[in-house]
Structures are given as structure tokens and as C-alpha cells.
Design a protein around this motif. Structure first.
Motif, PDB file in Angstrom:
ATOM      1  N   THR A  84     -46.622  -1.416  21.666  1.00 19.39           N
ATOM      2  CA  THR A  84     -45.249  -1.787  21.333  1.00 19.39           C
ATOM      3  C   THR A  84     -45.148  -2.773  20.169  1.00 19.39           C
ATOM      4  O   THR A  84     -44.052  -3.108  19.746  1.00 19.39           O
ATOM      5  CB  THR A  84     -44.551  -2.397  22.563  1.00 19.39           C
ATOM      6  N   VAL A  85     -46.260  -3.213  19.656  1.00 15.31           N
ATOM      7  CA  VAL A  85     -46.265  -4.252  18.626  1.00 15.31           C
ATOM      8  C   VAL A  85     -45.557  -3.812  17.339  1.00 15.31           C
ATOM      9  O   VAL A  85     -45.056  -4.643  16.585  1.00 15.31           O
ATOM     10  CB  VAL A  85     -47.706  -4.749  18.348  1.00 15.31           C
ATOM     11  N   PHE A  86     -45.471  -2.511  17.102  1.00 15.37           N
ATOM     12  CA  PHE A  86     -44.861  -1.995  15.871  1.00 15.37           C
ATOM     13  C   PHE A  86     -43.403  -1.575  16.057  1.00 15.37           C
ATOM     14  O   PHE A  86     -42.766  -1.111  15.118  1.00 15.37           O
ATOM     15  CB  PHE A  86     -45.664  -0.797  15.343  1.00 15.37           C
ATOM     16  N   ASN A  87     -42.865  -1.725  17.261  1.00 10.32           N
ATOM     17  CA  ASN A  87     -41.524  -1.227  17.566  1.00 10.32           C
ATOM     18  C   ASN A  87     -40.462  -1.722  16.589  1.00 10.32           C
ATOM     19  O   ASN A  87     -39.691  -0.933  16.051  1.00 10.32           O
ATOM     20  CB  ASN A  87     -41.111  -1.611  18.990  1.00 10.32           C
ATOM     21  N   ASP A  88     -40.390  -3.025  16.384  1.00  8.03           N
ATOM     22  CA  ASP A  88     -39.329  -3.586  15.536  1.00  8.03           C
ATOM     23  C   ASP A  88     -39.380  -3.029  14.120  1.00  8.03           C
ATOM     24  O   ASP A  88     -38.347  -2.663  13.549  1.00  8.03           O
ATOM     25  CB  ASP A  88     -39.401  -5.118  15.509  1.00  8.03           C
ATOM     26  N   ASP A  89     -40.583  -2.955  13.555  1.00  5.53           N
ATOM     27  CA  ASP A  89     -40.715  -2.438  12.182  1.00  5.53           C
ATOM     28  C   ASP A  89     -40.338  -0.960  12.094  1.00  5.53           C
ATOM     29  O   ASP A  89     -39.666  -0.542  11.151  1.00  5.53           O
ATOM     30  CB  ASP A  89     -42.145  -2.631  11.670  1.00  5.53           C
ATOM     31  N   LEU A  90     -40.761  -0.173  13.074  1.00  6.70           N
ATOM     32  CA  LEU A  90     -40.448   1.260  13.050  1.00  6.70           C
ATOM     33  C   LEU A  90     -38.959   1.506  13.241  1.00  6.70           C
ATOM     34  O   LEU A  90     -38.369   2.361  12.566  1.00  6.70           O
ATOM     35  CB  LEU A  90     -41.257   1.993  14.125  1.00  6.70           C
ATOM     36  N   ILE A  91     -38.352   0.748  14.143  1.00  7.50           N
ATOM     37  CA  ILE A  91     -36.912   0.878  14.357  1.00  7.50           C
ATOM     38  C   ILE A  91     -36.162   0.497  13.085  1.00  7.50           C
ATOM     39  O   ILE A  91     -35.246   1.199  12.648  1.00  7.50           O
ATOM     40  CB  ILE A  91     -36.457   0.016  15.554  1.00  7.50           C
ATOM     41  N   LEU A  92     -36.562  -0.608  12.486  1.00  6.49           N
ATOM     42  CA  LEU A  92     -35.913  -1.076  11.254  1.00  6.49           C
ATOM     43  C   LEU A  92     -36.026  -0.031  10.139  1.00  6.49           C
ATOM     44  O   LEU A  92     -35.048   0.275   9.454  1.00  6.49           O
ATOM     45  CB  LEU A  92     -36.522  -2.402  10.807  1.00  6.49           C
ATOM     46  N   GLU A  93     -37.200   0.529   9.962  1.00  7.49           N
ATOM     47  CA  GLU A  93     -37.397   1.547   8.917  1.00  7.49           C
ATOM     48  C   GLU A  93     -36.606   2.813   9.196  1.00  7.49           C
ATOM     49  O   GLU A  93     -36.039   3.414   8.284  1.00  7.49           O
ATOM     50  CB  GLU A  93     -38.888   1.882   8.758  1.00  7.49           C
ATOM     51  N   SER A  94     -36.567   3.226  10.459  1.00  6.79           N
ATOM     52  CA  SER A  94     -35.790   4.411  10.818  1.00  6.79           C
ATOM     53  C   SER A  94     -34.313   4.183  10.515  1.00  6.79           C
ATOM     54  O   SER A  94     -33.655   5.023   9.881  1.00  6.79           O
ATOM     55  CB  SER A  94     -35.978   4.745  12.300  1.00  6.79           C
ATOM     56  N   GLN A  95     -33.792   3.038  10.929  1.00  2.57           N
ATOM     57  CA  GLN A  95     -32.382   2.740  10.690  1.00  2.57           C
ATOM     58  C   GLN A  95     -32.085   2.575   9.206  1.00  2.57           C
ATOM     59  O   GLN A  95     -31.025   2.988   8.731  1.00  2.57           O
ATOM     60  CB  GLN A  95     -31.964   1.498  11.478  1.00  2.57           C
ATOM     61  N   LYS A  96     -33.005   1.999   8.467  1.00  2.00           N
ATOM     62  CA  LYS A  96     -32.828   1.834   7.022  1.00  2.00           C
ATOM     63  C   LYS A  96     -32.718   3.201   6.342  1.00  2.00           C
ATOM     64  O   LYS A  96     -31.832   3.421   5.509  1.00  2.00           O
ATOM     65  CB  LYS A  96     -34.004   1.042   6.446  1.00  2.00           C
ATOM     66  N   ASN A  97     -33.599   4.123   6.709  1.00  6.69           N
ATOM     67  CA  ASN A  97     -33.555   5.465   6.122  1.00  6.69           C
ATOM     68  C   ASN A  97     -32.275   6.197   6.498  1.00  6.69           C
ATOM     69  O   ASN A  97     -31.675   6.882   5.659  1.00  6.69           O
ATOM     70  CB  ASN A  97     -34.782   6.277   6.547  1.00  6.69           C
ATOM     71  N   LYS A  98     -31.837   6.060   7.745  1.00  7.44           N
ATOM     72  CA  LYS A  98     -30.583   6.700   8.158  1.00  7.44           C
ATOM     73  C   LYS A  98     -29.401   6.134   7.375  1.00  7.44           C
ATOM     74  O   LYS A  98     -28.530   6.879   6.939  1.00  7.44           O
ATOM     75  CB  LYS A  98     -30.343   6.508   9.661  1.00  7.44           C
TER      76      LYS A  98
END
Length: 184
Positions: A84-98
Motif C-alpha cells: 500500500t506504500v504507493f497508493n497515494d502516488d498512484l491515486i494522485l497520478e490517476s486523478q491527474k491524468n483524468k
């Protein structure tokens, strides 16, 4: 030239289809994940290079949505492995791309094209909410807050996109009424 744009739009619509997104995400779109830093670095670098060579908005939207889906798939894959250590970064990148895809879609001057892409982005957003909600039930307590925030942000984004669609519909209706009045 118009045929090329029409073909691009058709391909874009097929790729933005939420059923298609579901297929991609469940077919392990994730590939390399951030827990393998060297390979992930190359994966992200290749994505950035791809974006540099895209010259039209339609394809750029498609790629942005694809990369948002990839981040979501990576999030899902890592969380299934209790990472789960990468959750925040992955969520942020996904939302940024959307969000970038939404801004691009909103910049079309043609109202029908704009509406078509906004509708597809809205459907895509619904699917992201579904995946995040399913993931929420499986993540450890320490990762729960980030997933809940992502769901909340996606719900807010859904409201914004739906409002944009309503505005587009109103503008298209007003333009049609003006055109009909001119013809009288």
C-alpha cells in the motif's frame, strides 16, 4: 483530413468505453508496478515520450485516460499483494491524468465532440469509482483513508463533468433554437 479526424474520434470513443476499460483493468493492464523501481521508471519514461509525440487532442485524451486506467490497475494489483506504500502516488497520478483528459475534452469548440468525450469520461469515472469502491473493501486500515479520498474526489469530478454535459446540452439547444428562428 475529415476522415482522419472521424477515424480518430471513433477510435477514441472505443478506447474510452467503460466496458473496454474494465477489460483492460481486469486483464492486468498494470504490467510493471512501482515496487520494481527500475522497470517502472522506464515504463513511466516511455509514457512521457509517447505523450510528447501526440499532436491531436483526441489521441491525447485517449492516452491520458489509458494512463489513468494503468495507475488504477497498478493500485489494484499492488493492493491485492498487500503493498500500500504507493497508493497515494498512484491515486494522485490517476486523478491527474483524468483531470487533464477532462480539460482537453472541454477545450473542443465543436459542442457535439465535446459532449461525446465528456460523456465517455463520465462513464470512465463511474468505472473508476466502482473499482475504488471494490478496492476499499479489501485494503488494510492504513490505506483506507486514501481510497476513500479518491472515491470522494471522483464523485466530485462526476458532478463537475455532469454539469459540463448539462451546459453543453443547453448551449446546443439554444443554438438549435437560434438557427430555427433564423429559418422562419
Amino acid at each position: 483530413m475529415k476522415m482522419k479526424k472521424l477515424l480518430s474520434l471513433l477510435i477514441g470513443l472505443l478506447m474510452l468505453n467503460p466496458d473496454n476499460a474494465h477489460q483492460h483493468i481486469t486483464n492486468d493492464l498494470a504490467g510493471t508496478t512501482p515496487d520494481v523501481p527500475l522497470f517502472y521508471f522506464f515504463d513511466i519514461t516511455i509514457e512521457k515520450i509517447q505523450l510528447m509525440f501526440i499532436t491531436d487532442k483526441e489521441h491525447l485524451i485517449i492516452k491520458k485516460v489509458q494512463f489513468a486506467d494503468e495507475r488504477l490497475a497498478e493500485l489494484k494489483k499492488l493492493n491485492e499483494n498487500k503493498i500500500t506504500v504507493f497508493n497515494d502516488d498512484l491515486i494522485l497520478e490517476s486523478q491527474k491524468n483524468k483531470k487533464e483528459a477532462e480539460l482537453l475534452a472541454n477545450s473542443f469548440s465543436d459542442q457535439e465532440t465535446k459532449r461525446t468525450f465528456m460523456e465517455r469520461l463520465n462513464n470512465q469515472n463511474d468505472y473508476h469509482i466502482t473499482v475504488l469502491t471494490q478496492l476499499k473493501e479489501k485494503v488494510p486500515e492504513r490505506a483506507l483513508k486514501g481510497i476513500e479520498n479518491a472515491i470522494e474526489n471522483s464523485n466530485k469530478e462526476k458532478i463537475i463533468i455532469e454539469k459540463n454535459i448539462e451546459n453543453i446540452d443547453t448551449q446546443m439547444k439554444d443554438n438549435l433554437n437560434k438557427q430555427n428562428n433564423k429559418n422562419w
